[in-house]
Motif scaffolding. Structure first.
Motif, mmCIF file in Angstrom:
data_model
loop_
_atom_site.group_PDB
_atom_site.id
_atom_site.type_symbol
_atom_site.label_atom_id
_atom_site.label_comp_id
_atom_site.label_asym_id
_atom_site.label_seq_id
_atom_site.Cartn_x
_atom_site.Cartn_y
_atom_site.Cartn_z
ATOM 1 N N GLY A 1 0.954 -1.208 -0.057
ATOM 2 C CA GLY A 1 0.075 -0.139 -0.195
ATOM 3 C C GLY A 1 1.088 1.164 -0.100
ATOM 4 O O GLY A 1 0.234 1.898 -0.337
ATOM 5 N N ILE A 2 2.308 1.208 0.044
ATOM 6 C CA ILE A 2 3.245 3.041 0.253
ATOM 7 C C ILE A 2 3.109 3.418 -1.051
ATOM 8 O O ILE A 2 2.629 4.338 -1.551
ATOM 9 N N SER A 3 3.224 1.985 -1.714
ATOM 10 C CA SER A 3 2.686 3.045 -3.540
ATOM 11 C C SER A 3 1.424 3.405 -3.579
ATOM 12 O O SER A 3 1.157 4.589 -4.708
ATOM 13 N N SER A 4 0.670 2.493 -3.235
ATOM 14 C CA SER A 4 -0.438 3.125 -3.561
ATOM 15 C C SER A 4 -1.212 4.682 -2.669
ATOM 16 O O SER A 4 -1.374 5.387 -3.189
ATOM 17 N N ILE B 1 2.088 -6.871 6.548
ATOM 18 C CA ILE B 1 1.929 -7.134 5.125
ATOM 19 C C ILE B 1 0.237 -7.244 4.993
ATOM 20 O O ILE B 1 0.398 -6.729 3.906
ATOM 21 N N LEU B 2 -0.590 -7.396 5.942
ATOM 22 C CA LEU B 2 -2.438 -7.832 5.977
ATOM 23 C C LEU B 2 -2.980 -7.197 6.274
ATOM 24 O O LEU B 2 -3.539 -6.768 4.604
ATOM 25 N N ILE B 3 -2.550 -5.756 6.760
ATOM 26 C CA ILE B 3 -2.870 -5.049 6.782
ATOM 27 C C ILE B 3 -2.451 -3.086 5.470
ATOM 28 O O ILE B 3 -3.517 -3.213 4.832
ATOM 29 N N GLY B 4 -1.198 -3.631 4.983
ATOM 30 C CA GLY B 4 -1.037 -3.262 4.014
ATOM 31 C C GLY B 4 -1.282 -3.697 3.113
ATOM 32 O O GLY B 4 -1.865 -3.285 2.182
ATOM 33 N N ILE B 5 -1.936 -4.839 2.717
ATOM 34 C CA ILE B 5 -3.061 -5.491 0.861
ATOM 35 C C ILE B 5 -3.864 -4.540 1.906
ATOM 36 O O ILE B 5 -4.271 -4.389 0.968
ATOM 37 N N GLY B 6 -4.632 -4.126 2.655
ATOM 38 C CA GLY B 6 -5.834 -3.804 2.940
ATOM 39 C C GLY B 6 -6.035 -2.327 2.658
ATOM 40 O O GLY B 6 -6.557 -1.968 2.432
ATOM 41 N N MET C 1 -7.923 -0.087 -0.607
ATOM 42 C CA MET C 1 -8.563 1.243 -0.372
ATOM 43 C C MET C 1 -7.884 2.351 -1.174
ATOM 44 O O MET C 1 -8.720 3.056 -1.693
ATOM 45 N N LEU C 2 -7.128 2.406 -1.369
ATOM 46 C CA LEU C 2 -6.096 3.908 -1.127
ATOM 47 C C LEU C 2 -6.650 3.575 -3.083
ATOM 48 O O LEU C 2 -6.172 3.510 -4.199
#
Lengths: 347, 272
Positions: free
Chosen positions: A110-113, A163-168, A172-173
């Motif tokens: 999610g950081i790129s997002s 990682i799981l939270i990041g995927i979520g 969203m983003l």
């Protein structure tokens, strides 16, 4: 059983040199490949120029036709591909090494997002300049990284949960990006493609400059932390026991990696899966246990250049670079997910 | 070659989040000896070890290494005196044993990481001591459990520290490999005077190999001293809530715990 007994230290030294040599050969090979591909990217196109014409353009001479096509179009495009690929590769391998999981790439968690969403809002809604957009993207990527870390840290650091939270968060983003693009009145397909999958179509020296600076600074910070980062592969406790200041190392690495990914994303859009693929590919090229930063940067650059060439010329239609890397990356992601149920390895 | 170092916890309170695990604990590690920390699950024994390895800062009190507050000493400096084998360390995929062991040299290398002949010597010696020289070029993830544990110990040995802390070094090993690992640690202690501190689950192995036994109960030191003095039926009852007979181990002359349990009450009564 009656082998001639060499002094053990000499054996150790020999083994170490052998592996070092392999790592150096790998870096050399990747560099040569990158130079060749860069040349190909300058020579080939709708018009094919001779190598000597390209070299003359590079030396600053005026060649009718080539000066514009090569000097103004192909060169910035290839240069942006190289620096963006290197930035994605460095950012990706840093996260993957630090969190001991190839899934932990910034484009998966999610950081790129975060950078994409901010950049899209900056360009489409706020009408910002390229530099302002980059800064906003960096800020948003840092905030995203902070939010993911905070959410994951409730009750002790759990890297898998991060990682799981990041995927979520990524999901969203990405929906924010789609929404903004759909609502934007005056979008064209190129803009949309750039922000959905990443593309080099808007490449210009204005973008390459700040990005190259970010790669230099971020790369230098990461290089200074490289040994500590390598020891984090053994777990935070083991790294601390070996004298690594774990918190400082992690903080510096996260900052540098996020800045790299954010600058690259602001320039090219989120070129799918380059950050995710570069590290694991580099690890296989270099061999186990070797340093990965430089090889991952080279691999990232190679991936972007190669995928851009394939997208431009391999099919009847032109595809943006991110479509090609996406096609490569998705099966690898699936393979990793299937495999991770069997054995929890790191890079 | 070994300098004797003093390591002690002074009124140390430790915890995670809101939970206090260890409350005002005092503990001294005898230099040049083997110390085993035993106790029931979740009694705080691993937490104490983590604090002594500078991994967990105390809420109050301090851990003192050679008269200095451990948590105020730079981590690299500590890493030259204290080595640690955590409970479940991980290795990057495919890394060779020799490369893993070489990473133990990190605290001795300067910023430029110049690899010296001394580093090669230390790695070779660590491999030899742990009988892993023949495995040097093999990937760590292809080794058996016992071999892998020896490779990890070799990494800690390459660090050349005078004090070695180990968190359950025998977990997941079968009985013969457990004995192998503990024999190896005893060799180190005898030959080089390395101070060994380990958390152990198996009371009988702890009693056999340790010179100094620390029984921890709910974050406090319940008893500490020679195994024969510490490992009594009363202490086992109080620390583990287990009725037992303690006999003399015919092999080592150390105390040996025979648990009673619910199904063997009669035989026990009969025997006494």
């Amino acid at each position: 059983m009656t082998a001639v007994a060499a002094p053990p230290a000499a054996l150790v030294a020999a083994g170490r040199r052998r592996r070092l040599l392999r790592a150096r050969a790998a870096v050399g090979g990747l560099t040569v490949l990158l130079v060749v591909l860069f040349g190909v990217a300058l020579v080939f196109g709708d018009t094919v120029y001779r190598l000597d014409e390209v070299v003359r353009v590079l030396l600053g001479q005026t060649v009718p036709g080539a000066s514009f096509t090569v000097g103004q179009l192909r060169l910035p495009r290839a240069a942006e591909g190289v620096v963006a690929g290197a930035a994605f590769g460095l950012g990706g391998v840093t996260f993957q090494t630090m969190l001991r999981n190839p899934l932990a790439a910034p484009d998966v968690i999610g950081i790129s997002s975060g950078a994409s969403a901010a950049a899209v809002i900056g360009i489409v809604v706020l009408d910002l300049t390229a530099t302002e957009t980059s800064l906003l993207a960096v800020a948003a990527a840092l905030v995203t990284a902070g939010v993911i870390t905070l959410l994951a840290n409730r009750g002790g650091i759990a890297d898998t949960r991060l990682i799981l939270i990041g995927i979520g968060v990524a999901a969203m983003l990405e929906s924010v990006v789609s929404y903004v693009l759909l609502r934007a009145a005056n979008y064209d397909l190129q803009v949309v493609m750039r922000w959905l999958t990443g593309s080099l179509n808007n490449a210009s020296w204005d973008q390459v400059g700040p990005l190259a600076l970010a790669v230099l600074v971020g790369g230098a910070v990461l290089a200074s932390q490289s040994r500590g980062l390598g020891l984090l592969q053994h777990g935070n406790d083991q790294a601390a026991a070996l004298g690594v200041p774990v918190h400082r190392t992690r903080l510096l690495c996260i900052l540098a990696a996020v800045v790299l990914v954010a600058f690259a994303t602001a320039a090219t859009g989120p070129i799918a899966f380059v950050a995710f693929l570069a590290g694991p590919i580099a690890a296989r090229v270099v061999g186990p246990g070797g340093p990965l930063l430089l090889p991952a940067a080279l691999t990232g650059a190679l991936l972007v250049l190669a995928a851009d060439l394939v997208g431009e010329f391999a099919f009847g239609t032109r595809y943006p670079v991110g479509v090609i890397t996406g096609v490569l990356g998705a099966p690898f992601l699936l393979w990793l997910l299937v495999r991770s149920n069997r054995a929890g390895g790191s890079l | 070659m070994t300098v004797s170092h003093t390591l002690a916890a002074e009124g140390v309170t430790l915890g995670y989040g809101d939970r206090v695990v260890v409350d005002a604990l005092d503990l001294t590690v005898p230099p040049g000896r083997i110390t085993a920390i035993v106790g029931a699950n979740a009694c705080g024994k691993s937490t104490v070890l983590r604090a002594m390895a500078r991994l967990l800062p105390p809420r109050s009190g301090r851990v003192v290494l050679d008269g200095k507050d451990l948590h105020r000493t730079p981590t690299r400096q500590v890493a030259r005196t204290l080595g640690l084998l955590p409970q479940s360390p991980t290795a990057p995929e495919g890394i060779a044993v020799a490369d893993l062991v070489a990473r133990g040299r990190h605290p001795h290398q300067g910023l430029l990481a110049r690899w010296t002949a001394e580093d090669d010597e230390a790695v070779a010696e660590a491999l030899e001591l742990t009988a892993t020289t023949a495995l040097a070029d093999r990937p760590v993830d292809e080794l058996s459990g016992g071999q892998r544990q020896r490779a990890w110990i070799a990494m800690a040995l390459a660090q050349r520290t005078d004090v070695l802390l180990l968190d359950e070094p025998t977990t997941f090993l079968d009985i013969s490999h457990q004995v192998d690992v503990l024999d190896l640690l005893t060799d180190l202690n005898r030959r080089r005077g390395t101070t060994v501190v380990m958390v152990l689950h198996d009371l009988n192995l702890a009693a056999r190999y340790a010179d100094h036994l620390i029984a921890v109960e709910q974050g406090r030191v319940h008893a500490a001293g020679e195994p024969a003095a510490v490992l009594t039926e009363q202490v086992v009852q109080q620390v583990f809530g287990l009725r037992s007979r303690v006999v003399v181990d015919p092999v080592s002359g150390r105390p040996m715990v025979l648990p009673i349990g619910r199904h063997h009450v009669e035989e026990q009564a009969h025997a006494s």
